[in-house]
Design a protein around this motif. Structure first.
Motif, PDB file in Angstrom:
ATOM      1  N   GLU A 163       6.230  -1.530   9.588  1.00  0.00           N
ATOM      2  CA  GLU A 163       4.745  -1.126   9.106  1.00  0.00           C
ATOM      3  C   GLU A 163       4.761  -0.827   7.747  1.00  0.00           C
ATOM      4  N   ALA A 164       5.792  -0.090   7.366  1.00  0.00           N
ATOM      5  CA  ALA A 164       6.083   0.331   5.959  1.00  0.00           C
ATOM      6  C   ALA A 164       6.047  -0.487   4.886  1.00  0.00           C
ATOM      7  N   VAL A 165       6.531  -1.501   5.452  1.00  0.00           N
ATOM      8  CA  VAL A 165       6.778  -2.939   4.564  1.00  0.00           C
ATOM      9  C   VAL A 165       5.323  -3.515   4.438  1.00  0.00           C
ATOM     10  N   ASP A 166       4.808  -3.626   5.519  1.00  0.00           N
ATOM     11  CA  ASP A 166       3.549  -4.304   5.512  1.00  0.00           C
ATOM     12  C   ASP A 166       2.317  -3.581   4.692  1.00  0.00           C
ATOM     13  N   THR A 167       2.352  -2.354   4.856  1.00  0.00           N
ATOM     14  CA  THR A 167       1.377  -1.647   4.149  1.00  0.00           C
ATOM     15  C   THR A 167       1.504  -1.593   2.693  1.00  0.00           C
ATOM     16  N   ALA A 168       2.951  -1.774   2.213  1.00  0.00           N
ATOM     17  CA  ALA A 168       3.391  -2.028   0.913  1.00  0.00           C
ATOM     18  C   ALA A 168       2.589  -3.033   0.381  1.00  0.00           C
ATOM     19  N   GLY A 169       2.428  -4.125   1.026  1.00  0.00           N
ATOM     20  CA  GLY A 169       2.011  -5.629   0.668  1.00  0.00           C
ATOM     21  C   GLY A 169       3.024  -6.167   0.558  1.00  0.00           C
ATOM     22  N   VAL A 170       4.051  -6.278   1.387  1.00  0.00           N
ATOM     23  CA  VAL A 170       4.953  -7.058   1.378  1.00  0.00           C
ATOM     24  C   VAL A 170       5.094  -7.819   2.920  1.00  0.00           C
TER      25      VAL A 170
END
Lengths: 321, 534
Positions: free
Chosen positions: A191-198
């Motif tokens: 979820e951290a990767v997703d919210t960072a736009g990756v």
């Protein structure tokens, strides 16, 4: 025990550790990205068969290697599709791949070659030949260092060197590059990767494909380097041993090297000392042969201290809010 | 400000999930350099709206204008490039990465990490000085307090050069001192011209810090008002759609004999960390003892031990008789037999079985009662009848016992648990976080129920991280910090500040500025915990 014997055992250790190491690093990439892969065994087996079959037919080990990698990548693709795109259960998908490989390889081998599920023995250009490193001949006279260089370091096939170079390379990629940072992150907190736009899916597919590539190398080495041809179930549980080594190594490349060398050593000892005589009691050969597997069980049963797997491992990523 | 373009302008945003209309034709203008509050009950559509703004969902209809430009936001990447940063309620951090690694993740300068890390270190230093956002850049996230983790989230957004910062329920997990610090940070950001959207259900925060507030109810934007021109009562009414009692009406307690006596209770969790370090307390008949504290200071473990699902040493007496704290006779079943009812903190994992129906859930734990047996089978007809009756009396909506527990809203789930536990007429009621995730309307009901039980002479142990709730419900307040009771206070003789200090382990009013004293205590605690983990 003299130096020659020790060197022979160690030399054999290196050879036997190579497929384990490649498979272990393959699993490392996949599991670091959060995709558990119990199908290392199946991918290696598929790659072993494809490489041996193509090498036998074309006479070129390089084409064989390519075929092995393609076969393994196909298996990876199935695993990726099932566990990333369709968010299936990763263990079940992995087991399915193992069954698929185990059945398909023998079936196709029998159909093509009619030799009871094996490929013809490979010779000449169909195998990876040992490479003699420069100065090996000249230095072999030097005491201790000379034989170590000539026997142990020199004289392996190219894939052995590739496998060992993969260790620092994997470490560098994982811990020194942007790709590695994101890959490790996606296995811990997608979820951290997703919210960072990756893209979580993109990263996980990349990891699974690297896993396929490395398993392809491992399988091809088994059939065209370590041995000369494919025989049924020739991986003999190496995929599972690699998984055990991965846990033992706590998902770190350098530890993976040590773990795989340890397992390789056990296999080498088992091969060399078929019957050990302990003052009247002879340890039967079966015990020695079983030793690496027993150690696998012991390690998997948790005798490794605290090994924390990637936190998001095994969980398909579902976007929430 | 009239001729500047709004930082955010939403025009006619609608979004449906199946038959549920989460957002209905929502329009809103957020002016630059302001703090704009969005308030509403659970399920009012606040989070959906912000998720659309951050590219997590695509709106069915409507337009998004950022800084006067029409902007498409199909994914988070687009939101980030439009200058929007989001601090989620549940942080999106990689626990075993350092602060620095978390900050650059997804915003690296190139394929190699080293230069990115070096630049980020400099930027972070500058940002932390500018906005009082100090965190150790090389510390692992898992070693940071929640307040510091939140700062990392804000730093992540600022590092990506966000001009608009959305915070979703940011104070839910913070101590009052940490919340104050957060508000100072937000003040600084506003002063620098950043635009802040604050989503919360806490009226006090809205009144304290926002310039403008928008109220949402059932997917619609019901009002946007200047904060200075409104009152908490008016906002509550706008949120719920009827007049709401914000204060708890209760008579002074008439405490009787001690019912629950706890002496030097110790508990070590399965990681070997001591969570209760000698807790002693007493609850009398007809009183509510409130346990205040920041989450994770042993309150949960206290409830688990008393509720019978964690072992402990020490003594616990119920009506004067000691009860077993370990072994076969220490479980939920035997606790209930001794008259202890328990409304657990986490109703979704401990209080209810979500896929099971409401009527099944109304008897769990009491299902061995001979009344519910019918030979070898259970008397389901009777259970259903009783469930129907309980649901009507506790105003569970919809009052349909055949629905699965997960189909009810948080407040209605809580009412099902309450009905089950209270209806057995216990002597002691343990109740954890009674109104977490519960709408204002239902909060009113639950609070009234708790007071009614007290007036019937029950002993009530209330654990809550909401200080307002503790202050308004309790007859006595005990504050927990790091597995100990730091002190007891009477609600009439204390205030948020004093309790807040106790919650951070500060027992005396410090000479040092407040925030430093609190920080020092929290850091000491973190250090101790890190040691224990090794």
């Amino acid at each position: 025990m003299d130096l020659v014997t020790v060197l022979q055992v160690l030399d054999s250790t290196v050879r036997l550790a190579t497929p384990l190491l490649l498979a272990c690093l393959a699993g490392l990439f996949s599991e670091r990205s959060g995709i558990f892969d119990i199908g290392l065994e199946g991918k290696m087996l598929a790659a072993a068969f494809a490489s041996a079959a193509i090498a036998a037919v074309t006479g070129s080990v390089w084409l064989g290697l390519l075929a092995g990698i393609v076969a393994s990548l196909l298996m990876s693709g199935i695993h990726g599709l099932a566990s990333i795109t369709f968010r299936g259960n990763q263990l079940i998908s992995g087991v399915a791949i193992n069954f698929l490989a185990s059945g398909l390889t023998v079936l196709i081998a029998q159909d093509w070659f009619g030799q009871g599920g094996r490929t013809p023995s490979l010779m000449g250009g169909g195998r990876f030949e040992p490479i003699t490193l420069p100065f090996a001949e000249a230095l072999s006279g030097v005491p201790v260092l000379g034989p170590v260089y000539a026997e142990l370091i020199s004289g392996h096939s190219i894939l052995v060197y590739v496998a060992f170079l993969m260790v620092p390379l994997s470490w560098f990629v994982l811990f020194r590059t942007r790709f590695g940072l994101r890959l490790r992150a996606v296995g811990e907190a997608p979820e951290a990767v997703d919210t960072a736009g990756v893209s979580v899916i993109g990263l996980r597919y990349a990891a699974v494909m690297i896993c396929g590539l490395l398993c392809g190398l491992a399988g091809a080495y088994l059939a065209t380097g370590l041995q000369a041809g494919f025989v049924r179930e020739m991986t003999a549980g190496r995929g599972y041993i690699a998984l055990a080594a991965l846990i033992f190594a706590k998902w770190r490349p350098w530890y993976a090297l040590s773990a795989c060398l340890l397992f390789g050593l056990l296999q080498a000892v088992a091969l060399r000392y078929q019957n050990i005589d302990l003052g009247g009691i002879t340890i039967p050969v079966q015990v020695m042969d079983a030793l690496p597997y027993i150690l696998t069980v012991v390690i998997l049963a948790g005798f490794v201290g605290k090994a924390i797997p990637p936190r998001a491992g095994g969980e398909p990523y579902v976007k929430e809010r | 400000m009239t001729d500047t373009a709004p930082a955010i302008e939403l025009k006619g945003i609608s979004k449906a999930f199946g038959p549920v209309q989460a957002n209905k034709d929502i329009s809103i203008r957020v002016m630059p350099g302001t703090i704009h509050g969005i308030i509403g009950e659970n399920g009012a559509g606040k989070s959906t709206l912000m998720s659309i703004l951050y590219g997590f969902y695509k709106a069915d209809a409507g337009e998004i204008w950022i800084q006067g430009k029409k902007t498409e936001i199909p994914d988070s990447q687009a939101a980030i490039s439009a200058g929007i940063g989001m601090v989620f309620q549940h942080f999106k951090l990689v626990q075993n990465f350092t602060v620095l690694e978390n900050v650059i993740l997804g915003a690296e300068d190139g394929p190699m990490l080293r230069p990115s890390l070096a630049r980020a270190r400099g930027v972070l230093k500058q940002l932390s000085e500018e906005y009082e956002l100090s965190v150790d850049p090389d510390q692992l996230i898992e070693n940071l307090s929640v307040g510091h983790q939140q700062r990392v989230e804000i730093l992540k957004a600022l590092y990506r050069q966000a001009d608009i910062l959305i915070l979703d329920e940011p104070t839910g997990v913070l101590t009052p001192a940490e919340a104050d610090h957060l508000f100072r940070i937000l003040d600084n950001l506003r002063a620098e011209g950043k635009t802040i959207v604050l989503i919360t259900h806490k009226l006090r925060e809205i009144m304290e810090i926002t310039d403008t507030v928008s109220v949402m109810r059932r997917g619609e934007m019901t009002a946007t008002v200047k904060t200075a021109e409104t009152s908490p009562e008016q906002l509550a009414e706008l949120m719920v759609g009827r007049k709401v009692l914000l204060r708890v009406d209760k008579e002074p307690a008439k405490p009787g004999a001690p019912i629950l006596q706890v002496d030097t209770l110790r508990h070590v969790d399965r990681h070997g960390v001591e969570r209760l370090k000698g807790v002693s307390l007493e609850v009398k008949a007809g009183e509510i003892l409130g346990i205040a504290g920041v989450a994770g200071n042993g309150q949960s473990e206290l409830l688990e031990v008393l509720g019978g699902y964690a072992d402990a040493s020490g003594t616990v007496r119920v009506n004067g008789t000691e009860i077993d704290l370990t072994g076969r006779r220490s479980d939920g079943q035997s606790r209930r037999a001794r008259g202890i009812a328990h409304v657990p903190e986490d109703r979704q994992t401990e209080g209810l079985i979500m896929p099971y129906t409401a009527w099944e859930n109304t008897v769990f734990g009491y299902h061995r009662d001979p009344r519910y047996q019918s030979g070898l089978l259970m008397n389901n007809a009777l259970i259903k009848d009783e469930a129907q009756d309980k649901m009507t009396r506790y105003d569970v909506r919809p009052p349909n016992p055949n629905l699965a527990a997960r189909n009810f809203s948080g407040g209605n789930q809580q009412k099902i648990v309450l009905a089950r536990e209270i209806e057995r007429d216990p002597d002691i009621l343990l109740i954890g976080q009674p109104t977490r995730g519960v709408d204002i309307g239902a909060i009113e009901f639950i609070h009234q129920e708790i007071v009614r039980l007290r007036d019937q002479g029950k002993a009530i142990l209330l654990v809550s991280v909401e200080l307002d709730e503790i202050l308004s419900l309790s007859d006595r307040i005990a504050v927990m910090f790091d597995g100990r009771i730091m002190g007891e206070r009477l609600p009439s003789e204390t205030d948020q500040t004093e309790l807040g200090l106790l919650m951070a382990g500060v027992t005396e009013r410090p000479d040092k500025p407040l925030i430093e004293a609190v920080d020092a205590q929290l850091e000491a605690k973190e250090a101790r915990e890190a040691e224990q983990h090794d």
